[in-house]
Design a protein around this motif. Structure first.
Motif, PDB file in Angstrom:
ATOM      1  N   GLU A  70      15.757  19.743 -12.319  1.00  0.00           N
ATOM      2  CA  GLU A  70      16.551  18.792 -11.546  1.00  0.00           C
ATOM      3  C   GLU A  70      15.693  17.854 -10.695  1.00  0.00           C
ATOM      4  O   GLU A  70      16.169  16.796 -10.271  1.00  0.00           O
ATOM      5  N   ASN A  71      14.447  18.208 -10.459  1.00  0.00           N
ATOM      6  CA  ASN A  71      13.591  17.342  -9.651  1.00  0.00           C
ATOM      7  C   ASN A  71      13.241  16.043 -10.362  1.00  0.00           C
ATOM      8  O   ASN A  71      12.726  15.110  -9.727  1.00  0.00           O
ATOM      9  N   LEU A  72      13.517  15.953 -11.667  1.00  0.00           N
ATOM     10  CA  LEU A  72      13.304  14.689 -12.366  1.00  0.00           C
ATOM     11  C   LEU A  72      14.267  13.612 -11.889  1.00  0.00           C
ATOM     12  O   LEU A  72      14.028  12.428 -12.109  1.00  0.00           O
ATOM     13  N   PHE A  73      15.365  13.983 -11.241  1.00  0.00           N
ATOM     14  CA  PHE A  73      16.222  12.982 -10.602  1.00  0.00           C
ATOM     15  C   PHE A  73      15.509  12.342  -9.408  1.00  0.00           C
ATOM     16  O   PHE A  73      15.826  11.221  -9.016  1.00  0.00           O
ATOM     17  N   LEU A  74      14.562  13.062  -8.826  1.00  0.00           N
ATOM     18  CA  LEU A  74      13.912  12.620  -7.589  1.00  0.00           C
ATOM     19  C   LEU A  74      12.587  11.912  -7.826  1.00  0.00           C
ATOM     20  O   LEU A  74      12.239  10.973  -7.110  1.00  0.00           O
ATOM     21  N   ALA A  75      11.827  12.378  -8.799  1.00  0.00           N
ATOM     22  CA  ALA A  75      10.544  11.757  -9.151  1.00  0.00           C
ATOM     23  C   ALA A  75      10.313  11.983 -10.635  1.00  0.00           C
ATOM     24  O   ALA A  75      10.495  13.090 -11.131  1.00  0.00           O
ATOM     25  N   ASN A  76       9.913  10.940 -11.337  1.00  0.00           N
ATOM     26  CA  ASN A  76       9.781  10.982 -12.784  1.00  0.00           C
ATOM     27  C   ASN A  76       8.766   9.917 -13.209  1.00  0.00           C
ATOM     28  O   ASN A  76       8.142   9.286 -12.343  1.00  0.00           O
ATOM     29  N   PRO A  77       8.561   9.696 -14.503  1.00  0.00           N
ATOM     30  CA  PRO A  77       7.565   8.687 -14.903  1.00  0.00           C
ATOM     31  C   PRO A  77       7.815   7.301 -14.336  1.00  0.00           C
ATOM     32  O   PRO A  77       6.856   6.536 -14.123  1.00  0.00           O
ATOM     33  N   LEU A  78       9.078   6.944 -14.070  1.00  0.00           N
ATOM     34  CA  LEU A  78       9.344   5.631 -13.476  1.00  0.00           C
ATOM     35  C   LEU A  78       8.687   5.482 -12.111  1.00  0.00           C
ATOM     36  O   LEU A  78       8.276   4.382 -11.722  1.00  0.00           O
ATOM     37  N   THR A  79       8.602   6.586 -11.373  1.00  0.00           N
ATOM     38  CA  THR A  79       8.016   6.529 -10.029  1.00  0.00           C
ATOM     39  C   THR A  79       6.586   6.030 -10.069  1.00  0.00           C
ATOM     40  O   THR A  79       6.121   5.361  -9.133  1.00  0.00           O
ATOM     41  N   LEU A  80       5.878   6.324 -11.147  1.00  0.00           N
ATOM     42  CA  LEU A  80       4.481   5.910 -11.254  1.00  0.00           C
ATOM     43  C   LEU A  80       4.340   4.390 -11.300  1.00  0.00           C
ATOM     44  O   LEU A  80       3.279   3.852 -10.951  1.00  0.00           O
TER      45      LEU A  80
ATOM     46  N   LEU B  64       0.839  -1.209   0.000  1.00  0.00           N
ATOM     47  CA  LEU B  64       0.000   0.000   0.000  1.00  0.00           C
ATOM     48  C   LEU B  64       0.867   1.248   0.000  1.00  0.00           C
ATOM     49  O   LEU B  64       0.573   2.218  -0.715  1.00  0.00           O
ATOM     50  N   GLN B  65       1.934   1.253   0.800  1.00  0.00           N
ATOM     51  CA  GLN B  65       2.809   2.419   0.834  1.00  0.00           C
ATOM     52  C   GLN B  65       3.431   2.667  -0.539  1.00  0.00           C
ATOM     53  O   GLN B  65       3.492   3.805  -1.014  1.00  0.00           O
ATOM     54  N   ASN B  66       3.878   1.617  -1.201  1.00  0.00           N
ATOM     55  CA  ASN B  66       4.441   1.774  -2.534  1.00  0.00           C
ATOM     56  C   ASN B  66       3.412   2.332  -3.508  1.00  0.00           C
ATOM     57  O   ASN B  66       3.724   3.206  -4.327  1.00  0.00           O
ATOM     58  N   ALA B  67       2.188   1.820  -3.421  1.00  0.00           N
ATOM     59  CA  ALA B  67       1.139   2.289  -4.328  1.00  0.00           C
ATOM     60  C   ALA B  67       0.837   3.765  -4.107  1.00  0.00           C
ATOM     61  O   ALA B  67       0.705   4.543  -5.067  1.00  0.00           O
ATOM     62  N   VAL B  68       0.749   4.177  -2.850  1.00  0.00           N
ATOM     63  CA  VAL B  68       0.443   5.579  -2.540  1.00  0.00           C
ATOM     64  C   VAL B  68       1.591   6.487  -2.974  1.00  0.00           C
ATOM     65  O   VAL B  68       1.371   7.550  -3.573  1.00  0.00           O
ATOM     66  N   VAL B  69       2.815   6.079  -2.674  1.00  0.00           N
ATOM     67  CA  VAL B  69       3.969   6.885  -3.073  1.00  0.00           C
ATOM     68  C   VAL B  69       4.044   6.999  -4.594  1.00  0.00           C
ATOM     69  O   VAL B  69       4.301   8.071  -5.146  1.00  0.00           O
ATOM     70  N   GLY B  70       3.798   5.894  -5.290  1.00  0.00           N
ATOM     71  CA  GLY B  70       3.794   5.941  -6.746  1.00  0.00           C
ATOM     72  C   GLY B  70       2.747   6.885  -7.294  1.00  0.00           C
ATOM     73  O   GLY B  70       2.984   7.597  -8.282  1.00  0.00           O
ATOM     74  N   LEU B  71       1.585   6.909  -6.668  1.00  0.00           N
ATOM     75  CA  LEU B  71       0.511   7.786  -7.102  1.00  0.00           C
ATOM     76  C   LEU B  71       0.831   9.243  -6.808  1.00  0.00           C
ATOM     77  O   LEU B  71       0.734  10.115  -7.685  1.00  0.00           O
ATOM     78  N   VAL B  72       1.229   9.536  -5.566  1.00  0.00           N
ATOM     79  CA  VAL B  72       1.422  10.917  -5.114  1.00  0.00           C
ATOM     80  C   VAL B  72       2.603  11.594  -5.796  1.00  0.00           C
ATOM     81  O   VAL B  72       2.541  12.771  -6.147  1.00  0.00           O
ATOM     82  N   PHE B  73       3.689  10.865  -6.003  1.00  0.00           N
ATOM     83  CA  PHE B  73       4.879  11.462  -6.600  1.00  0.00           C
ATOM     84  C   PHE B  73       5.078  11.079  -8.065  1.00  0.00           C
ATOM     85  O   PHE B  73       5.780  11.788  -8.797  1.00  0.00           O
ATOM     86  N   GLY B  74       4.460   9.979  -8.487  1.00  0.00           N
ATOM     87  CA  GLY B  74       4.621   9.564  -9.875  1.00  0.00           C
ATOM     88  C   GLY B  74       3.854  10.433 -10.850  1.00  0.00           C
ATOM     89  O   GLY B  74       4.359  10.759 -11.932  1.00  0.00           O
ATOM     90  N   ILE B  75       2.646  10.831 -10.493  1.00  0.00           N
ATOM     91  CA  ILE B  75       1.861  11.678 -11.397  1.00  0.00           C
ATOM     92  C   ILE B  75       2.534  13.037 -11.607  1.00  0.00           C
ATOM     93  O   ILE B  75       2.681  13.489 -12.752  1.00  0.00           O
ATOM     94  N   PRO B  76       2.972  13.743 -10.538  1.00  0.00           N
ATOM     95  CA  PRO B  76       3.719  14.986 -10.792  1.00  0.00           C
ATOM     96  C   PRO B  76       5.001  14.759 -11.588  1.00  0.00           C
ATOM     97  O   PRO B  76       5.374  15.588 -12.424  1.00  0.00           O
ATOM     98  N   GLY B  77       5.698  13.628 -11.326  1.00  0.00           N
ATOM     99  CA  GLY B  77       6.905  13.335 -12.091  1.00  0.00           C
ATOM    100  C   GLY B  77       6.611  13.148 -13.567  1.00  0.00           C
ATOM    101  O   GLY B  77       7.347  13.630 -14.433  1.00  0.00           O
ATOM    102  N   LEU B  78       5.532  12.444 -13.873  1.00  0.00           N
ATOM    103  CA  LEU B  78       5.127  12.260 -15.269  1.00  0.00           C
ATOM    104  C   LEU B  78       4.726  13.592 -15.896  1.00  0.00           C
ATOM    105  O   LEU B  78       5.109  13.902 -17.033  1.00  0.00           O
ATOM    106  N   ALA B  79       3.953  14.405 -15.145  1.00  0.00           N
ATOM    107  CA  ALA B  79       3.520  15.709 -15.658  1.00  0.00           C
ATOM    108  C   ALA B  79       4.719  16.606 -15.947  1.00  0.00           C
ATOM    109  O   ALA B  79       4.757  17.291 -16.982  1.00  0.00           O
ATOM    110  N   LEU B  80       5.698  16.598 -15.057  1.00  0.00           N
ATOM    111  CA  LEU B  80       6.884  17.423 -15.254  1.00  0.00           C
ATOM    112  C   LEU B  80       7.646  16.993 -16.504  1.00  0.00           C
ATOM    113  O   LEU B  80       8.122  17.823 -17.285  1.00  0.00           O
ATOM    114  N   PHE B  81       7.764  15.695 -16.707  1.00  0.00           N
ATOM    115  CA  PHE B  81       8.459  15.172 -17.882  1.00  0.00           C
ATOM    116  C   PHE B  81       7.744  15.587 -19.164  1.00  0.00           C
ATOM    117  O   PHE B  81       8.375  16.015 -20.137  1.00  0.00           O
TER     118      PHE B  81
END
Length: 438
Positions: free
Chosen positions: A337-347, A305-322
């Protein structure tokens, strides 16, 4: 914007929700040459922040009044069309605004109903300057002149007022304000968005180092309160060669009740984000250790569940930024530079986390590889900060997301070493021949 951040700085609340371009009304007397400079008054109107994100920045307008002819109009450069294509235009950085004129008193009543400050500064202009300002505004509101491409920091409803005032002053405002600003554009953005920490953090994540560069006070005039402050401080040279205050009179039409003031400095939430990052990363490790000791379902479900929530919360902004970097005109998001921290892979942590909740051993292995890559990218981004070109002010995001990624990678490594195959995985395996019934 091609700029981001609050995006719709100059919204006129509910009035704009139904706004569509309309032709200007019959030309006012200052647009036809009937008004005399001695009869005109020019006011800078400043409206305080509102409740919704778009109004956190406040708003500004110019008011022209002919006291002899008893005619007045308010010029608002914050109009835009709220239709089905609006979000698409904004997403591509092509949001078009226009200027319109309206009744000053009706506009003031609207802002009062929204519990937003209404303040006026009567500008101490010469008669010739008043005539010129009225003429410029009457000309700008015409259909062929009214539209402009909105840019949050460089060309918005307040910078248009600033530029017009500077023009009739012969460049005196720009000259006086071409001195170092009080803070960077990011710091201004953070202090105005302090009323909504999640949105503030999202905007901080989406914007690159363009807003970390030193700016002048002139550039700070994209904010209504900053322009109001500049007007109050400016001394201008009159026709007689003597200096005089630009503001002749201040009028406080309405003061908002119970609304918090915009902080003078940006909030210092870095330590809190660091605690949150270490808590999330440490929590994942704790779940992995717990599951290794007990072999129960609860730690597996919670970790998934934690992985799913983290992927949702930070993956969507990472994808949007990309996507914003590659496919839009939002230059403030490019090479972030924040793409090093969260990006489409995070989703990917979202579907893999759900699979872990249901006992997939393969998903656990894939999550381990995913978080090793993400943690490695985060460490790389941190090491690159030693180079001059990697100067983005993103330390608050680093202390939040890097400990989280490292903790997740560590947790999945513990899972590989200490967890027995899950019950779901064991029961899904085919029975050995010796156990089959005839």
């Amino acid at each position: 914007m091609p700029r981001l951040a609050p995006l719709l700085t100059c919204l006129l609340g509910l009035l704009l929700l139904a706004a569509t371009p309309a032709y200007a009304q019959e030309a006012p007397p200052w647009g036809t040459g009937e008004s005399q400079g001695e009869d005109l008054s020019i006011y800078l109107a400043t409206f305080g922040p509102g409740d919704d994100v778009a109004s956190w920045w406040g708003h500004g307008s110019l008011v022209v009044e002919d006291k002899r002819l008893q005619h007045s109009r308010l010029y608002n450069y914050g109009m835009f069309s709220f239709d089905e294509r609006m979000l698409a235009r904004y997403a591509m950085g092509r949001l078009e605004f226009w200027v319109d004129d309206a009744s000053p008193q009706g506009t003031f009543r609207l802002y009062r109903a929204l519990n937003r400050d209404v303040r006026l500064q009567e500008l101490n202009l010469t008669p010739a300057q008043k005539v010129e300002m009225g003429r410029l505004l009457a000309e700008n509101v015409q259909p062929e002149n009214r539209n402009y491409l909105y840019q949050h920091y460089d060309d918005n409803c307040v910078t248009r007022l600033r530029d017009g005032i500077d023009k009739v002053l012969g460049g005196q405002l720009r000259q006086a304000m071409s001195v170092p600003g009080r803070m960077t554009l990011r710091e201004h953005t953070r202090r105005y968005t302090d009323v909504g920490p999640p949105m503030s953090l999202l905007l901080d994540f989406l914007m690159n180092d363009e807003i970390d560069l030193p700016v002048t006070r002139w550039q700070e005039g994209f904010l209504p309160d900053e322009l109001e402050r500049q007007m109050a401080e400016l001394q201008v040279v009159g026709e007689d060669g003597q200096k005089r205050p630009l503001v002749a009179k201040n009028l406080n039409i309405y003061e908002a009740q119970g609304r918090p003031e915009t902080p003078a400095t940006p909030p210092k939430y870095g330590p809190m984000l660091a605690l949150l990052g270490f808590a999330l990363g440490g929590g994942a490790l704790a779940l992995a250790i717990w599951g290794g000791r007990t072999g129960g379902r609860a730690p597996r479900i919670l970790l998934g569940l934690q992985n799913a929530v983290v992927g949702l919360v930070f993956g969507i902004p990472g994808l949007a930024l990309f996507v914003m970097w590659l496919g839009t005109e939002h230059t403030v998001t490019w090479r972030n530079e924040n793409l090093f921290l969260a990006n489409p892979l995070t989703l990917l942590a979202l579907p893999l986390g759900v699979q872990v909740m249901f006992g997939s051993t393969k998903a656990r292995e894939r999550l381990l590889r995913l978080w090793v890559v993400l943690a490695g990218l985060g460490v790389l981004g941190l090491l690159l900060k030693a180079l001059p070109m990697f100067d983005q002010d993103n330390w608050r995001l680093i202390v939040l997301l890097l400990p989280l990624s490292l903790g997740m990678a560590g947790a999945l490594w513990v899972v590989r070493r200490a967890w027995a195959p899950s019950v779901a995985a064991r029961t899904s395996e085919p029975l050995s021949p010796s156990l089959k019934t005839s």
